[in-house]
Design a protein around this motif. Sequence first.
Motif, PDB file in Angstrom:
ATOM      1  N   VAL A  24      53.118   3.184  34.780  1.00 15.66           N
ATOM      2  CA  VAL A  24      52.365   3.648  35.957  1.00 15.66           C
ATOM      3  C   VAL A  24      50.948   3.087  35.939  1.00 15.66           C
ATOM      4  O   VAL A  24      50.437   2.632  36.967  1.00 15.66           O
ATOM      5  CB  VAL A  24      52.354   5.196  36.024  1.00 15.66           C
ATOM      6  N   ALA A  25      50.306   3.109  34.778  1.00 14.32           N
ATOM      7  CA  ALA A  25      48.943   2.585  34.668  1.00 14.32           C
ATOM      8  C   ALA A  25      48.898   1.116  35.087  1.00 14.32           C
ATOM      9  O   ALA A  25      48.011   0.710  35.856  1.00 14.32           O
ATOM     10  CB  ALA A  25      48.419   2.747  33.246  1.00 14.32           C
ATOM     11  N   GLN A  26      49.844   0.333  34.614  1.00 13.54           N
ATOM     12  CA  GLN A  26      49.880  -1.085  34.957  1.00 13.54           C
ATOM     13  C   GLN A  26      50.105  -1.282  36.447  1.00 13.54           C
ATOM     14  O   GLN A  26      49.487  -2.151  37.064  1.00 13.54           O
ATOM     15  CB  GLN A  26      50.937  -1.797  34.116  1.00 13.54           C
ATOM     16  N   GLN A  27      50.955  -0.467  37.065  1.00 13.78           N
ATOM     17  CA  GLN A  27      51.205  -0.567  38.504  1.00 13.78           C
ATOM     18  C   GLN A  27      49.958  -0.240  39.315  1.00 13.78           C
ATOM     19  O   GLN A  27      49.717  -0.843  40.362  1.00 13.78           O
ATOM     20  CB  GLN A  27      52.347   0.369  38.915  1.00 13.78           C
ATOM     21  N   LEU A  28      49.156   0.708  38.833  1.00 20.73           N
ATOM     22  CA  LEU A  28      47.964   1.144  39.566  1.00 20.73           C
ATOM     23  C   LEU A  28      46.716   0.335  39.217  1.00 20.73           C
ATOM     24  O   LEU A  28      45.683   0.506  39.853  1.00 20.73           O
ATOM     25  CB  LEU A  28      47.689   2.622  39.282  1.00 20.73           C
ATOM     26  N   GLY A  29      46.795  -0.495  38.187  1.00 20.13           N
ATOM     27  CA  GLY A  29      45.624  -1.257  37.762  1.00 20.13           C
ATOM     28  C   GLY A  29      44.673  -0.470  36.878  1.00 20.13           C
ATOM     29  O   GLY A  29      43.501  -0.826  36.735  1.00 20.13           O
ATOM     30  N   GLY A  48      39.356   3.239  35.484  1.00 22.84           N
ATOM     31  CA  GLY A  48      39.700   2.782  36.828  1.00 22.84           C
ATOM     32  C   GLY A  48      38.705   3.351  37.804  1.00 22.84           C
ATOM     33  O   GLY A  48      37.780   4.075  37.419  1.00 22.84           O
ATOM     34  N   ASP A  49      38.901   3.049  39.096  1.00 23.80           N
ATOM     35  CA  ASP A  49      38.035   3.691  40.079  1.00 23.80           C
ATOM     36  C   ASP A  49      38.564   5.098  40.346  1.00 23.80           C
ATOM     37  O   ASP A  49      39.647   5.472  39.871  1.00 23.80           O
ATOM     38  CB  ASP A  49      37.896   2.848  41.360  1.00 23.80           C
ATOM     39  N   SER A  50      37.808   5.873  41.071  1.00 23.20           N
ATOM     40  CA  SER A  50      38.171   7.290  41.244  1.00 23.20           C
ATOM     41  C   SER A  50      39.531   7.460  41.899  1.00 23.20           C
ATOM     42  O   SER A  50      40.307   8.340  41.511  1.00 23.20           O
ATOM     43  CB  SER A  50      37.097   8.033  42.030  1.00 23.20           C
ATOM     44  N   HIS A  51      39.870   6.605  42.857  1.00 20.79           N
ATOM     45  CA  HIS A  51      41.173   6.723  43.528  1.00 20.79           C
ATOM     46  C   HIS A  51      42.316   6.378  42.576  1.00 20.79           C
ATOM     47  O   HIS A  51      43.348   7.063  42.571  1.00 20.79           O
ATOM     48  CB  HIS A  51      41.235   5.818  44.762  1.00 20.79           C
ATOM     49  N   GLN A  52      42.129   5.339  41.772  1.00 17.25           N
ATOM     50  CA  GLN A  52      43.161   4.967  40.806  1.00 17.25           C
ATOM     51  C   GLN A  52      43.402   6.098  39.815  1.00 17.25           C
ATOM     52  O   GLN A  52      44.548   6.413  39.492  1.00 17.25           O
ATOM     53  CB  GLN A  52      42.741   3.710  40.028  1.00 17.25           C
ATOM     54  N   LEU A  53      42.324   6.711  39.331  1.00 13.70           N
ATOM     55  CA  LEU A  53      42.466   7.764  38.331  1.00 13.70           C
ATOM     56  C   LEU A  53      43.115   9.018  38.907  1.00 13.70           C
ATOM     57  O   LEU A  53      43.930   9.662  38.243  1.00 13.70           O
ATOM     58  CB  LEU A  53      41.117   8.077  37.690  1.00 13.70           C
ATOM     59  N   VAL A  54      42.788   9.351  40.149  1.00 19.41           N
ATOM     60  CA  VAL A  54      43.440  10.503  40.797  1.00 19.41           C
ATOM     61  C   VAL A  54      44.930  10.224  40.971  1.00 19.41           C
ATOM     62  O   VAL A  54      45.779  11.075  40.666  1.00 19.41           O
ATOM     63  CB  VAL A  54      42.766  10.839  42.147  1.00 19.41           C
ATOM     64  N   ASP A  55      45.273   9.021  41.456  1.00 19.27           N
ATOM     65  CA  ASP A  55      46.687   8.665  41.618  1.00 19.27           C
ATOM     66  C   ASP A  55      47.417   8.677  40.269  1.00 19.27           C
ATOM     67  O   ASP A  55      48.551   9.143  40.169  1.00 19.27           O
ATOM     68  CB  ASP A  55      46.825   7.280  42.255  1.00 19.27           C
ATOM     69  N   PHE A  56      46.754   8.168  39.240  1.00 18.45           N
ATOM     70  CA  PHE A  56      47.330   8.128  37.901  1.00 18.45           C
ATOM     71  C   PHE A  56      47.628   9.540  37.406  1.00 18.45           C
ATOM     72  O   PHE A  56      48.736   9.838  36.957  1.00 18.45           O
ATOM     73  CB  PHE A  56      46.371   7.394  36.965  1.00 18.45           C
ATOM     74  N   GLN A  57      46.654  10.436  37.510  1.00 17.88           N
ATOM     75  CA  GLN A  57      46.854  11.815  37.070  1.00 17.88           C
ATOM     76  C   GLN A  57      47.969  12.493  37.852  1.00 17.88           C
ATOM     77  O   GLN A  57      48.790  13.228  37.274  1.00 17.88           O
ATOM     78  CB  GLN A  57      45.564  12.611  37.225  1.00 17.88           C
ATOM     79  N   THR A  58      48.016  12.257  39.153  1.00 16.25           N
ATOM     80  CA  THR A  58      49.062  12.859  39.984  1.00 16.25           C
ATOM     81  C   THR A  58      50.440  12.402  39.534  1.00 16.25           C
ATOM     82  O   THR A  58      51.363  13.216  39.382  1.00 16.25           O
ATOM     83  CB  THR A  58      48.842  12.500  41.467  1.00 16.25           C
ATOM     84  N   HIS A  82      35.539  -0.644  28.779  1.00 17.51           N
ATOM     85  CA  HIS A  82      36.410  -1.687  29.343  1.00 17.51           C
ATOM     86  C   HIS A  82      37.526  -1.996  28.360  1.00 17.51           C
ATOM     87  O   HIS A  82      37.276  -2.339  27.212  1.00 17.51           O
ATOM     88  CB  HIS A  82      35.590  -2.952  29.633  1.00 17.51           C
ATOM     89  N   PHE A  83      38.762  -1.830  28.823  1.00 20.55           N
ATOM     90  CA  PHE A  83      39.946  -2.119  28.028  1.00 20.55           C
ATOM     91  C   PHE A  83      40.581  -3.403  28.538  1.00 20.55           C
ATOM     92  O   PHE A  83      40.438  -3.750  29.703  1.00 20.55           O
ATOM     93  CB  PHE A  83      40.978  -0.980  28.160  1.00 20.55           C
ATOM     94  N   ASN A  84      41.316  -4.068  27.673  1.00 21.33           N
ATOM     95  CA  ASN A  84      42.120  -5.223  28.069  1.00 21.33           C
ATOM     96  C   ASN A  84      43.539  -4.735  28.330  1.00 21.33           C
ATOM     97  O   ASN A  84      44.332  -4.635  27.404  1.00 21.33           O
ATOM     98  CB  ASN A  84      42.124  -6.305  26.980  1.00 21.33           C
ATOM     99  N   GLY A  85      43.834  -4.385  29.569  1.00 21.11           N
ATOM    100  CA  GLY A  85      45.160  -3.897  29.909  1.00 21.11           C
ATOM    101  C   GLY A  85      45.343  -2.441  29.499  1.00 21.11           C
ATOM    102  O   GLY A  85      44.384  -1.704  29.282  1.00 21.11           O
ATOM    103  N   PHE A  86      46.598  -2.026  29.408  1.00 19.59           N
ATOM    104  CA  PHE A  86      46.949  -0.654  29.024  1.00 19.59           C
ATOM    105  C   PHE A  86      47.935  -0.739  27.871  1.00 19.59           C
ATOM    106  O   PHE A  86      48.966  -1.390  27.985  1.00 19.59           O
ATOM    107  CB  PHE A  86      47.562   0.105  30.193  1.00 19.59           C
ATOM    108  N   GLN A  87      47.601  -0.090  26.754  1.00 25.60           N
ATOM    109  CA  GLN A  87      48.413  -0.225  25.548  1.00 25.60           C
ATOM    110  C   GLN A  87      48.896   1.129  25.028  1.00 25.60           C
ATOM    111  O   GLN A  87      48.159   2.121  25.101  1.00 25.60           O
ATOM    112  CB  GLN A  87      47.600  -0.904  24.459  1.00 25.60           C
ATOM    113  N   ILE A  88      50.091   1.109  24.481  1.00 25.72           N
ATOM    114  CA  ILE A  88      50.627   2.252  23.753  1.00 25.72           C
ATOM    115  C   ILE A  88      50.199   2.113  22.304  1.00 25.72           C
ATOM    116  O   ILE A  88      50.420   1.075  21.677  1.00 25.72           O
ATOM    117  CB  ILE A  88      52.168   2.291  23.847  1.00 25.72           C
ATOM    118  N   ILE A  89      49.581   3.154  21.783  1.00 24.37           N
ATOM    119  CA  ILE A  89      49.156   3.165  20.379  1.00 24.37           C
ATOM    120  C   ILE A  89      50.191   3.961  19.587  1.00 24.37           C
ATOM    121  O   ILE A  89      50.468   5.101  19.915  1.00 24.37           O
ATOM    122  CB  ILE A  89      47.760   3.791  20.224  1.00 24.37           C
ATOM    123  N   ALA A  90      50.749   3.321  18.578  1.00 20.33           N
ATOM    124  CA  ALA A  90      51.789   3.983  17.776  1.00 20.33           C
ATOM    125  C   ALA A  90      51.167   4.977  16.808  1.00 20.33           C
ATOM    126  O   ALA A  90      50.054   4.904  16.428  1.00 20.33           O
ATOM    127  CB  ALA A  90      52.599   2.952  17.014  1.00 20.33           C
TER     128      ALA A  90
END
Length: 90
Positions: A24-29, A48-58, A82-90
Amino acid sequence: MQTQKLIISGLVQGVGFRWSAAKVAQQLGVTGTVRNCSNGQVEVLATGDSHQLVDFQTQLNHGLAPWISVQAIDVTDLPLHHFNGFQIIA
């Protein structure tokens, strides 16, 4: 742009939550990380911007999969990171 820490509780470990959150994070940027916590919660750092973060949380709260059950999302604003992409941390 802003960075938030989300602590998600519920049935969120062992059910594909981290993988679904990353998709979902990757789809929303949204950039950041997701990891399991030792207490059964999941921690997400998200930028992200405020709209991206609201959509992400929803979508985290309601739209990942029927077998994932989010009971609460606690949100804390953090200094911008600033992150480089979205990563899963094991």
